[in-house]
Design a protein around this motif. Structure first.
Motif, PDB file in Angstrom:
ATOM      1  N   VAL A 426     -60.768   4.120 -11.258  1.00  0.00           N
ATOM      2  CA  VAL A 426     -61.744   3.853 -10.201  1.00  0.00           C
ATOM      3  C   VAL A 426     -61.385   4.707  -8.998  1.00  0.00           C
ATOM      4  O   VAL A 426     -60.216   4.881  -8.678  1.00  0.00           O
ATOM      5  CB  VAL A 426     -61.780   2.342  -9.841  1.00  0.00           C
ATOM      6  N   THR A 427     -62.393   5.310  -8.379  1.00  0.00           N
ATOM      7  CA  THR A 427     -62.165   6.003  -7.114  1.00  0.00           C
ATOM      8  C   THR A 427     -62.812   5.172  -6.015  1.00  0.00           C
ATOM      9  O   THR A 427     -63.629   4.291  -6.297  1.00  0.00           O
ATOM     10  CB  THR A 427     -62.788   7.417  -7.118  1.00  0.00           C
ATOM     11  N   ALA A 428     -62.430   5.456  -4.781  1.00  0.00           N
ATOM     12  CA  ALA A 428     -62.953   4.669  -3.665  1.00  0.00           C
ATOM     13  C   ALA A 428     -64.472   4.818  -3.602  1.00  0.00           C
ATOM     14  O   ALA A 428     -64.980   5.923  -3.427  1.00  0.00           O
ATOM     15  CB  ALA A 428     -62.311   5.122  -2.361  1.00  0.00           C
ATOM     16  N   GLU A 429     -65.161   3.702  -3.801  1.00  0.00           N
ATOM     17  CA  GLU A 429     -66.624   3.649  -3.787  1.00  0.00           C
ATOM     18  C   GLU A 429     -67.216   4.693  -4.737  1.00  0.00           C
ATOM     19  O   GLU A 429     -68.277   5.265  -4.499  1.00  0.00           O
ATOM     20  CB  GLU A 429     -67.148   3.767  -2.339  1.00  0.00           C
ATOM     21  N   GLY A 430     -66.495   4.894  -5.839  1.00  0.00           N
ATOM     22  CA  GLY A 430     -66.779   5.984  -6.760  1.00  0.00           C
ATOM     23  C   GLY A 430     -68.072   5.869  -7.539  1.00  0.00           C
ATOM     24  O   GLY A 430     -68.540   6.860  -8.088  1.00  0.00           O
ATOM     25  N   ASP A 431     -68.667   4.675  -7.641  1.00  0.00           N
ATOM     26  CA  ASP A 431     -69.937   4.586  -8.361  1.00  0.00           C
ATOM     27  C   ASP A 431     -71.118   4.390  -7.413  1.00  0.00           C
ATOM     28  O   ASP A 431     -72.195   3.989  -7.817  1.00  0.00           O
ATOM     29  CB  ASP A 431     -69.889   3.492  -9.448  1.00  0.00           C
ATOM     30  N   THR A 432     -70.884   4.661  -6.126  1.00  0.00           N
ATOM     31  CA  THR A 432     -71.978   4.549  -5.158  1.00  0.00           C
ATOM     32  C   THR A 432     -72.561   5.935  -4.877  1.00  0.00           C
ATOM     33  O   THR A 432     -72.136   6.931  -5.465  1.00  0.00           O
ATOM     34  CB  THR A 432     -71.481   3.984  -3.809  1.00  0.00           C
ATOM     35  N   ARG A 433     -73.471   5.992  -3.944  1.00  0.00           N
ATOM     36  CA  ARG A 433     -74.035   7.291  -3.559  1.00  0.00           C
ATOM     37  C   ARG A 433     -73.090   8.054  -2.633  1.00  0.00           C
ATOM     38  O   ARG A 433     -73.250   9.259  -2.441  1.00  0.00           O
ATOM     39  CB  ARG A 433     -75.395   7.085  -2.889  1.00  0.00           C
ATOM     40  N   HIS A 434     -72.111   7.347  -2.056  1.00  0.00           N
ATOM     41  CA  HIS A 434     -71.199   8.011  -1.117  1.00  0.00           C
ATOM     42  C   HIS A 434     -69.739   7.678  -1.396  1.00  0.00           C
ATOM     43  O   HIS A 434     -69.103   6.933  -0.641  1.00  0.00           O
ATOM     44  CB  HIS A 434     -71.560   7.617   0.323  1.00  0.00           C
ATOM     45  N   PRO A 435     -69.179   8.260  -2.460  1.00  0.00           N
ATOM     46  CA  PRO A 435     -67.754   8.037  -2.737  1.00  0.00           C
ATOM     47  C   PRO A 435     -66.907   8.560  -1.580  1.00  0.00           C
ATOM     48  O   PRO A 435     -67.311   9.484  -0.867  1.00  0.00           O
ATOM     49  CB  PRO A 435     -67.508   8.856  -4.005  1.00  0.00           C
ATOM     50  N   GLN A 436     -65.717   7.939  -1.421  1.00  0.00           N
ATOM     51  CA  GLN A 436     -64.894   8.246  -0.257  1.00  0.00           C
ATOM     52  C   GLN A 436     -63.969   9.446  -0.463  1.00  0.00           C
ATOM     53  O   GLN A 436     -63.532  10.060   0.504  1.00  0.00           O
ATOM     54  CB  GLN A 436     -64.048   7.021   0.083  1.00  0.00           C
ATOM     55  N   GLY A 437     -63.638   9.732  -1.723  1.00  0.00           N
ATOM     56  CA  GLY A 437     -62.803  10.908  -1.976  1.00  0.00           C
ATOM     57  C   GLY A 437     -61.383  10.790  -1.471  1.00  0.00           C
ATOM     58  O   GLY A 437     -60.777  11.788  -1.077  1.00  0.00           O
ATOM     59  N   THR A 438     -60.836   9.570  -1.459  1.00  0.00           N
ATOM     60  CA  THR A 438     -59.494   9.377  -0.917  1.00  0.00           C
ATOM     61  C   THR A 438     -58.485   8.996  -2.009  1.00  0.00           C
ATOM     62  O   THR A 438     -57.503   9.686  -2.223  1.00  0.00           O
ATOM     63  CB  THR A 438     -59.518   8.267   0.142  1.00  0.00           C
ATOM     64  N   TYR A 439     -58.766   7.868  -2.665  1.00  0.00           N
ATOM     65  CA  TYR A 439     -57.829   7.344  -3.657  1.00  0.00           C
ATOM     66  C   TYR A 439     -58.489   7.174  -5.008  1.00  0.00           C
ATOM     67  O   TYR A 439     -59.705   6.986  -5.105  1.00  0.00           O
ATOM     68  CB  TYR A 439     -57.294   5.972  -3.229  1.00  0.00           C
ATOM     69  N   LEU A 440     -57.622   7.205  -6.013  1.00  0.00           N
ATOM     70  CA  LEU A 440     -58.036   6.915  -7.376  1.00  0.00           C
ATOM     71  C   LEU A 440     -56.989   5.960  -7.951  1.00  0.00           C
ATOM     72  O   LEU A 440     -55.796   6.150  -7.721  1.00  0.00           O
ATOM     73  CB  LEU A 440     -58.080   8.217  -8.175  1.00  0.00           C
ATOM     74  N   VAL A 441     -57.434   4.936  -8.637  1.00  0.00           N
ATOM     75  CA  VAL A 441     -56.494   4.047  -9.317  1.00  0.00           C
ATOM     76  C   VAL A 441     -56.725   4.184 -10.819  1.00  0.00           C
ATOM     77  O   VAL A 441     -57.840   4.000 -11.312  1.00  0.00           O
ATOM     78  CB  VAL A 441     -56.658   2.576  -8.882  1.00  0.00           C
ATOM     79  N   ALA A 442     -55.659   4.551 -11.527  1.00  0.00           N
ATOM     80  CA  ALA A 442     -55.712   4.647 -12.983  1.00  0.00           C
ATOM     81  C   ALA A 442     -55.228   3.322 -13.541  1.00  0.00           C
ATOM     82  O   ALA A 442     -54.148   2.858 -13.190  1.00  0.00           O
ATOM     83  CB  ALA A 442     -54.817   5.778 -13.464  1.00  0.00           C
ATOM     84  N   MET A 443     -56.034   2.707 -14.391  1.00  0.00           N
ATOM     85  CA  MET A 443     -55.631   1.436 -14.983  1.00  0.00           C
ATOM     86  C   MET A 443     -55.179   1.686 -16.412  1.00  0.00           C
ATOM     87  O   MET A 443     -55.978   1.959 -17.297  1.00  0.00           O
ATOM     88  CB  MET A 443     -56.785   0.449 -14.889  1.00  0.00           C
ATOM     89  N   ASN A 444     -53.857   1.616 -16.583  1.00  0.00           N
ATOM     90  CA  ASN A 444     -53.257   2.038 -17.841  1.00  0.00           C
ATOM     91  C   ASN A 444     -53.012   0.851 -18.755  1.00  0.00           C
ATOM     92  O   ASN A 444     -52.649  -0.224 -18.301  1.00  0.00           O
ATOM     93  CB  ASN A 444     -51.954   2.773 -17.563  1.00  0.00           C
ATOM     94  N   LYS A 445     -53.171   1.101 -20.038  1.00  0.00           N
ATOM     95  CA  LYS A 445     -53.057   0.013 -21.004  1.00  0.00           C
ATOM     96  C   LYS A 445     -51.612  -0.266 -21.408  1.00  0.00           C
ATOM     97  O   LYS A 445     -51.294  -1.337 -21.887  1.00  0.00           O
ATOM     98  CB  LYS A 445     -53.880   0.344 -22.254  1.00  0.00           C
ATOM     99  N   MET A 446     -50.742   0.708 -21.261  1.00  0.00           N
ATOM    100  CA  MET A 446     -49.344   0.537 -21.665  1.00  0.00           C
ATOM    101  C   MET A 446     -48.450   0.813 -20.450  1.00  0.00           C
ATOM    102  O   MET A 446     -48.728   1.719 -19.677  1.00  0.00           O
ATOM    103  CB  MET A 446     -48.947   1.524 -22.756  1.00  0.00           C
ATOM    104  N   SER A 447     -47.365   0.035 -20.354  1.00  0.00           N
ATOM    105  CA  SER A 447     -46.440   0.292 -19.250  1.00  0.00           C
ATOM    106  C   SER A 447     -45.005   0.273 -19.747  1.00  0.00           C
ATOM    107  O   SER A 447     -44.062   0.093 -18.984  1.00  0.00           O
ATOM    108  CB  SER A 447     -46.630  -0.754 -18.153  1.00  0.00           C
TER     109      SER A 447
END
Ligand code: K7E
Ligand code: CUA
Length: 649
Positions: A426-447
């Motif tokens: 997910v990126t900051a407001e990444g599925d809206t018309r105005h994403p923020q372009g700051t952070y991305l969170v990767a949600m990983n299945k294995m740790s």
């Protein structure tokens, strides 16, 4: 140091620290330098400071939503939705038990914030339940689950959900599994013809968010996976990927991977809404179903390779990106080209009467992102970020427009490894018309191996990546209970949650605001005891409740505090009961007093220096033995503080 090695340095250093067998005392921790120091500063929020973003991530089969702050990644709250949660008393009081019905779990994958003009508006969060075919709404003014709608008719596996449209008039959902319509039986041998999927428009009341079942569209028995809604020029449209266009049953692992391309459903939901209004539906299983073969202009199919999982629409609404798990590319379609192909009837055939759009007519580019691409998000600066499950990486690539003859390889600009096997990102407001372009969170299945060994059952990892510059930078890693799928990352100023429930707004007829209004009334004829209980620091009024063995007991507990964080609990020892009441709230506890005895009740939430003293007794008087407390001839217990009740009786 050259910038491309930035992430390597971070990963290597972090890796060494993780493998170190000698624990370091706080004072002995080596002074971090260079990139590590930068990364540490980028995520560090000093005690007392606030994060910039809310991260709402799904709890998968825990049935919950987790709330964290970004960039610190600190877990702040858990919002129970589909499963009981003693921490907030959810599923114990009558109000939330009614929401849950007979279900005690759900499989929550995709949270979706409500939108106005295609941007988050901070009102509601919609979440799906893949397991018991429901959709729920969390109100963001108090971050509580307010409605669970379902089971949705003709739906098995509400996975392609919840896709909220630009102004939140609908949450659109699609089925993962196909079954015969109307809960009928047909043998699996008839899968290809008798089994159906469905796309459903869940209507959302614009004033209060109340959801209701709108219309449904019948589909061939493909497994719809995930969807995305249009924006800008593609407003009014929605898209879902599918696997198993082979209509296979049995071992899908191979049986559904026969074709090189499966389909993306292209749905004109405005046309579906019109068709439903015009009565072009048939009733089945409690739903109003549109047959897209008979009602043209509602649904088309667009081939996409291969066994695609995610589909996403870029901020402009022009590019539809679909990623095939079994091919190393993400496919970019042009919405304009899709429209042109539809108007030219540029079709290559049909599936159950639904036209199949010619692939080459709608496709712009197959971008070689890497192995096992799943989901794509955006930064609002012309770039897309695709998660690669197999490769354990995230690829950054440039969105169109592309010059004629652009080499697809040249579109890929950066790649960063993640640990490990990323699902959604997910990126900051990444599925809206105005994403923020700051952070991305990767949600990983294995740790595996990334944290202290906690035995065989280990958490998921979520990694925070800085996407504000040219190169992606790994800055932090956190863990979550199972199991985040998708998330929403939203600026904190978009949300305006309350701090307590103002008592003027408490509409519960059993709410009380003074100890003198506390009472317990027993109706001997119906063997029912109903009580209003007042809770404040640090006592309950009354401190004693008497009931007869076998009575039905209904207790309305009001937390009369009007201050933030002054929460009281009402737990009854040995009876498996605990409600938790926020300041200004009233909650109802209902049970049958089956066994005579004395059961202490106490406040379960540490609220004051005398929290431990906040207690009372439920006396369950053996059947046939007289009750001492109800003396005024009307079955009403005289209100009195616990300490002088003993003296009075
Ligand atoms: Cu886990 Cu969206 Cu259900 Cu992909 S889904 S990872
Ligand atoms: Cu009230 Cu603890």
């Amino acid at each position: 140091m050259h910038r491309t090695t930035t992430w390597l340095a971070v990963v290597v250093v972090a890796g060494i620290a993780g493998c170190s067998t000698k624990p370091q005392a706080p004072g002995q921790r080596a002074m971090a330098t260079g990139d590590v120091q930068q990364a540490a500063l980028a995520s560090y929020i000093k005690p007392g400071d606030l994060d910039t973003y809310y991260l709402f991530y799904s709890g998968g089969h825990s049935g919950q939503v987790f709330v964290a702050g970004v960039p610190s990644m600190r877990h702040i709250a858990t919002i129970p939705v589909f499963a009981p949660y003693p921490g907030t008393g959810y599923g114990f009081d009558e109000e939330s038990r009614k929401l849950l019905g007979d279900f005690t779990w759900g499989d929550l994958h995709h949270p979706a914030l409500s939108k106005t003009d295609g941007d988050y508006d901070g009102r509601w969060l919609f979440v799906n339940d893949n397991a018991n075919n429901r959709i729920a709404r969390i109100d963001l003014h108090d971050l509580k689950t307010k409605q669970i709608l379902g089971p949705i008719p003709n739906t098995m596996g509400n996975h392609g959900s919840s896709m909220v449209i630009n102004n939140t008039e609908y949450a659109l959902v699609a089925t993962r599994f196909s079954v015969p319509l109307g809960s009928q039986y047909a043998p699996l041998e008839e899968y290809a013809t008798k089994f159906k999927g469905a796309v459903t428009g869940i209507k959302v009341d614009p004033k209060d968010g109340t959801m209701s079942i709108g219309w449904q569209i019948m589909t061939p028995p493909f497994n719809w996976d995930l969807g995305a809604t249009g924006k800008g020029g593609s407003d009014g449209w929605a898209f879902w990927t599918s696997y198993n266009s082979e209509r296979a049953t049995g071992k899908l692992e191979s049986a559904s991977a026969q074709r090189d391309r499966d389909y993306v459903a292209v749905v004109n939901w405005k046309a579906a809404e019109q068709a439903a209004k015009a009565g072009k539906t048939f009733e089945v299983g409690g739903g109003r179903m549109i047959d897209p073969a008979k009602t043209a202009g509602v649904m088309w199919l667009l081939p996409c390779g291969k066994s695609p999982h995610g589909v996403d629409v870029d901020p402009s609404g022009e590019y539809v990106i679909c990623s095939g798990k079994l091919q190393p590319t993400s496919t970019v379609f042009s919405f304009k080209k899709i429209q042109e192909a539809i108007s030219r009837q540029d079709f290559t055939g049909n599936e159950d009467g639904i036209p199949v759009i010619k692939y080459e007519s709608a496709m712009l580019m197959e971008v070689p992102v890497g192995l096992g691409p799943l989901h794509t998000q955006f930064d609002g600066k012309g770039y897309a970020y695709t998660s690669l499950y197999v490769e354990s990486a995230i690829t950054k690539w440039k969105l169109p427009p592309y010059a004629a003859g652009t080499d697809p390889k040249s579109v890929v600009v950066d790649k960063i490894p993640v640990q490990f096997n990323v699902g959604h990102l997910v990126t900051a407001e990444g599925d809206t018309r105005h994403p923020q372009g700051t952070y991305l969170v990767a949600m990983n299945k294995m740790s595996k191996g990334r944290h202290l060994n906690v035995g065989p059952s280990i958490p998921e990892s979520s990694q925070l990546i800085d996407i504000s510059g040219g190169k992606m930078k790994m800055i932090y890693e956190a863990y979550t209970e199972p199991e985040p799928h998708f998330a929403q990352l939203v600026r904190r100023e978009i949300l305006k949650p309350i701090e307590f429930y103002p008592k003027e707004e408490n509409k519960d007829p059993n709410a009380i605001w003074a100890p003198k209004d506390a009472r317990v009334i027993r109706n001997a004829a119906t063997h029912t005891v109903e009580g209003r209980i007042y809770a404040i620091r640090s006592y309950f009024e009354p401190g004693r409740v008497q009931v007869q063995e076998g009575d039905t007991v209904v207790l309305h507990v009001t937390n009369a505090e009007q201050q933030r964080d002054e929460i009281h609990g009402f737990g009854i020892v040995a009876l498996n009961k605990n409600v938790v009441i926020d300041p200004g709230e009233t909650k109802t506890l209902k049970f049958i007093a089956r066994k005579s005895g004395v059961y202490p009740y106490y406040c379960t939430n540490f609220c004051s220096a005398l929290h431990q003293e906040m207690q009372g007794y439920l006396e369950v008087v053996p059947a046939g033995q007289a009750l001492a407390m109800y003396r005024n001839g009307e079955g009403q217990m005289l209100p009195a503080p616990a300490h002088d009740l003993a003296a009075r009786h």
